[in-house]
Motif scaffolding. Sequence first.
Motif, mmCIF file in Angstrom:
data_model
loop_
_atom_site.group_PDB
_atom_site.id
_atom_site.type_symbol
_atom_site.label_atom_id
_atom_site.label_comp_id
_atom_site.label_asym_id
_atom_site.label_seq_id
_atom_site.Cartn_x
_atom_site.Cartn_y
_atom_site.Cartn_z
ATOM 1 N N ALA A 148 65.046 53.139 -39.693
ATOM 2 C CA ALA A 148 63.757 52.452 -39.654
ATOM 3 C C ALA A 148 62.609 53.454 -39.658
ATOM 4 C CB ALA A 148 63.679 51.551 -38.416
ATOM 5 N N ALA A 149 62.792 54.540 -38.900
ATOM 6 C CA ALA A 149 61.751 55.569 -38.857
ATOM 7 C C ALA A 149 61.576 56.224 -40.225
ATOM 8 C CB ALA A 149 62.103 56.603 -37.794
ATOM 9 N N LYS A 150 62.685 56.436 -40.944
ATOM 10 C CA LYS A 150 62.602 57.040 -42.283
ATOM 11 C C LYS A 150 61.889 56.117 -43.267
ATOM 12 C CE LYS A 150 66.799 59.892 -41.990
ATOM 13 N NZ LYS A 150 68.164 60.090 -42.547
ATOM 14 N N ILE A 151 62.168 54.817 -43.162
ATOM 15 C CA ILE A 151 61.536 53.841 -44.064
ATOM 16 C C ILE A 151 60.037 53.781 -43.782
ATOM 17 C CG2 ILE A 151 61.435 51.382 -44.679
ATOM 18 C CD1 ILE A 151 64.471 51.300 -43.881
ATOM 19 N N GLY A 152 59.692 53.836 -42.495
ATOM 20 C CA GLY A 152 58.285 53.763 -42.089
ATOM 21 C C GLY A 152 57.905 52.373 -41.633
ATOM 22 N N TYR A 153 57.303 52.308 -40.441
ATOM 23 C CA TYR A 153 56.908 51.014 -39.882
ATOM 24 C C TYR A 153 55.639 50.489 -40.574
ATOM 25 C CZ TYR A 153 60.374 51.642 -36.218
ATOM 26 O OH TYR A 153 61.562 51.802 -35.530
ATOM 27 N N PRO A 154 55.530 49.160 -40.619
ATOM 28 C CA PRO A 154 56.421 48.122 -40.096
ATOM 29 C C PRO A 154 57.649 47.940 -40.978
ATOM 30 C CG PRO A 154 54.585 47.095 -41.229
ATOM 31 C CD PRO A 154 54.303 48.574 -41.213
ATOM 32 N N VAL A 155 58.756 47.480 -40.322
ATOM 33 C CA VAL A 155 59.986 47.193 -41.049
ATOM 34 C C VAL A 155 60.419 45.770 -40.737
ATOM 35 C CG1 VAL A 155 60.755 49.592 -41.032
ATOM 36 C CG2 VAL A 155 61.498 48.039 -39.194
ATOM 37 N N LEU A 156 61.351 45.293 -41.543
ATOM 38 C CA LEU A 156 61.907 43.959 -41.343
ATOM 39 C C LEU A 156 63.406 44.091 -41.147
ATOM 40 C CD1 LEU A 156 60.927 40.974 -41.376
ATOM 41 C CD2 LEU A 156 61.681 40.883 -43.758
ATOM 42 N N ILE A 157 63.910 43.589 -40.015
ATOM 43 C CA ILE A 157 65.351 43.538 -39.770
ATOM 44 C C ILE A 157 65.829 42.178 -40.246
ATOM 45 C CG2 ILE A 157 67.175 43.716 -38.047
ATOM 46 C CD1 ILE A 157 65.182 45.101 -36.196
ATOM 47 N N LYS A 158 66.894 42.177 -41.069
ATOM 48 C CA LYS A 158 67.393 40.915 -41.633
ATOM 49 C C LYS A 158 68.905 40.838 -41.499
ATOM 50 C CE LYS A 158 65.690 39.701 -45.662
ATOM 51 N NZ LYS A 158 65.206 39.807 -47.072
ATOM 52 N N ALA A 159 69.397 39.678 -41.078
ATOM 53 C CA ALA A 159 70.840 39.445 -41.047
ATOM 54 C C ALA A 159 71.368 39.456 -42.474
ATOM 55 C CB ALA A 159 71.138 38.101 -40.387
ATOM 56 N N VAL A 160 72.459 40.168 -42.719
ATOM 57 C CA VAL A 160 72.979 40.255 -44.090
ATOM 58 C C VAL A 160 73.493 38.905 -44.582
ATOM 59 C CG1 VAL A 160 73.570 42.692 -43.855
ATOM 60 C CG2 VAL A 160 75.313 40.955 -43.357
ATOM 61 N N ALA A 161 73.903 38.050 -43.643
ATOM 62 C CA ALA A 161 74.409 36.727 -44.025
ATOM 63 C C ALA A 161 73.360 35.649 -43.774
ATOM 64 C CB ALA A 161 75.675 36.401 -43.242
ATOM 65 N N GLY A 162 72.116 36.061 -43.586
ATOM 66 C CA GLY A 162 71.064 35.144 -43.154
ATOM 67 C C GLY A 162 70.545 34.209 -44.209
ATOM 68 N N GLY A 163 69.599 33.382 -43.771
ATOM 69 C CA GLY A 163 68.954 32.411 -44.634
ATOM 70 C C GLY A 163 68.096 31.500 -43.793
ATOM 71 N N GLY A 164 67.089 30.873 -44.416
ATOM 72 C CA GLY A 164 66.244 29.931 -43.709
ATOM 73 C C GLY A 164 65.407 30.553 -42.610
ATOM 74 N N GLY A 165 65.183 31.876 -42.681
ATOM 75 C CA GLY A 165 64.346 32.517 -41.671
ATOM 76 C C GLY A 165 65.088 32.924 -40.413
ATOM 77 N N LYS A 166 66.376 32.595 -40.310
ATOM 78 C CA LYS A 166 67.148 32.953 -39.112
ATOM 79 C C LYS A 166 67.635 34.396 -39.234
ATOM 80 C CE LYS A 166 68.843 28.330 -37.910
ATOM 81 N NZ LYS A 166 68.237 27.548 -38.993
ATOM 82 N N GLY A 167 67.746 35.064 -38.072
ATOM 83 C CA GLY A 167 68.235 36.432 -38.065
ATOM 84 C C GLY A 167 67.282 37.380 -38.749
ATOM 85 N N MET A 168 65.993 37.213 -38.497
ATOM 86 C CA MET A 168 64.983 38.040 -39.159
ATOM 87 C C MET A 168 63.903 38.404 -38.140
ATOM 88 S SD MET A 168 62.728 37.061 -42.555
ATOM 89 C CE MET A 168 64.192 36.619 -43.470
ATOM 90 N N ARG A 169 63.555 39.684 -38.072
ATOM 91 C CA ARG A 169 62.531 40.130 -37.130
ATOM 92 C C ARG A 169 61.652 41.203 -37.772
ATOM 93 N NH1 ARG A 169 64.776 36.536 -35.096
ATOM 94 N NH2 ARG A 169 65.454 36.193 -32.937
ATOM 95 N N LYS A 170 60.348 41.056 -37.632
ATOM 96 C CA LYS A 170 59.418 42.095 -38.044
ATOM 97 C C LYS A 170 59.207 43.033 -36.861
ATOM 98 C CE LYS A 170 54.595 42.983 -39.131
ATOM 99 N NZ LYS A 170 53.219 42.478 -38.995
ATOM 100 N N VAL A 171 59.232 44.353 -37.114
ATOM 101 C CA VAL A 171 59.030 45.346 -36.062
ATOM 102 C C VAL A 171 57.869 46.249 -36.472
ATOM 103 C CG1 VAL A 171 60.109 47.094 -34.613
ATOM 104 C CG2 VAL A 171 61.525 45.308 -35.659
#
Length: 613
Positions: A148-171
């Motif tokens: 995440a630090a390499k990508i640079g903030y802000p980042v988005l964490i997403k569930a690989v099997a996700g959908g419909g907005g579940k398992g998703m967090r902005k940091v």
Amino acid sequence: MITSLLIANRGEIACRIIRTARAMGIRTIAVYSDADAQAMHVREADEAVHIGPSPARESYLVGEKIIAAAKRSGAEAIHPGYGFLSENAEFAQAVIDSGLVWVGPKASSITAMGLKDAAKKLMADAGVPVTPGYMGENQDPAFLAEQAAKIGYPVLIKAVAGGGGKGMRKVDAAADFADALASCQREAAASFGNDHVLIEKYILTPRHIEVQVFGDTHGNVVHLFERDCSLQRRHQKVIEEAPAPGMNEATRAELCAAAVRAAKAVDYVGAGTIEFIADASEGLRADRIWFMEMNTRLQVEHPVTEEITGVDLVEWQLRVASGEPIPLTQEELAINGWALEARLYAEDPARGFLPSIGMLELFQLPEHLGRVDTGVYEGAEVSPFYDPMIAKLIAHGEDREEARELLQEMLEDSAIWPVKTNSAFLIAALDHPDFVAGAVDTGLIGRDGDSLTAEPMPSEQALTNAATAMVPRSEHAGFRLNASEVRSAPFLLDGKRVDVRLHGPGAEKPAPAMLIAERGAVWQLTPWRAAGGAGGTASDGTILSPMPGKIIAVDVAAGETVSKGQKLLTLEAMKMEHSLIAPFDGIVAELNAVAGAQVEVEALLVKIEKEKA
């Protein structure tokens, strides 16, 4: 050509599929749960098969029951619609293995696009631009924090099997990453049985642009241009449109070509959508639009594509599933005008978008103005078991502004009661200056939600007209037909007191209640003349029924001493409960109310007399 089709879904999408199948001469079979025994899709199909209890996990999500229903009814094919089992590769394969035709992509295509990390790798290999991020197998929290630090903030964490907005967090910062990751993983595990995540660069001015693609079994893949689905609430789409505002031809060509490459990479057959995220901080540019995911099914918003291309996507699905080639070549497809779609939900935006259930005693949608896709009817029940979307309103115009104004008119002419809807919220969104300008990003509702979700109120003129029509002439003593005199009178508006200016002579007979429909919202107006919260204060202590209804509780007895404001009884009328209260301190001199009894308007229920000194 397929001759018989079972629709493994419910609601508006089932009805929409039935409509096209019927036009093609295909026999249709619906499936239904206990809650849907009287549903519109059951009524419209040629045949219907019961598949279990009301909860979806015991009916619509049980693939074995659906395949058994297809076999029992003699169906030749199964169309999954969207949601439920539409992107379940195991179900798709089970349908095929049972000897039935699957109206959808190959199971292998669904699997290839089902996990976000694997799909992104596949797309990158196919030359489709993907969002910068980490998609690897290493799920160690410390390692993910480093990525995440390499990508640079802000980042988005997403569930690989996700959908419909579940398992998703902005940091937004490194200090918040560990907690956000843990929360995302817990939600992903609970929702999808898989807690693996990927990390993406968070786009600060994001727009959600998607491309409709279509493939056949003859090696042909075409696109049907793009849609903009940027107006979202908590990652759920609200209003969609086609084409995308601000899209130039060069960017469109690159984006749609990338979508076709994506579909070909998984040997795609049928209707699918390639979703992209765009950094719109400097407008729509091909070098700032990245692949996000693929939906291997028909989309909720497919009607806007149909409206601008003149293509019936369900007809194409059925023809391709029957082995036919795609009916049109890429060169024969063109954009005609503009289309917008609003999702009408049974929910109350002013109360946190809480779902609203119950009978649709009033359900009027303006089908004369545009396209209406719905799965309910006046008198139907909105169930607590399923998604609260009750209709889609689709407007088509020569340009975006014409389509926007028409959609707004359609929403304003809708009237639904007593179930609450998001109609006023949708109208406010269409009126938002950024939406009018076509400058929408996915954060608009999050930023301006308070102004968009304010509880609507009828105009003063609408209140006055309704109140004047409700009050009998006897209550306008001294008024002249053309007199300018006005007076204020108390009423209840959906259970809340309002003081309304009355004009003119009033009605010949009193009206117990009236519905006011204005700008997509509906209110119930009741005279404040009997007693308390539902009927007002009667100066002589006579408590009359403000409307026909059923007495559901009596809280006092004859001869009992009561205090001003004390609840005397509760009346249920027009699906609402109304408490009648004492107008002053006194004694219950007369009581005609019995729990369970039906009463007519103006029936004498209670008589309160003041205690003698």
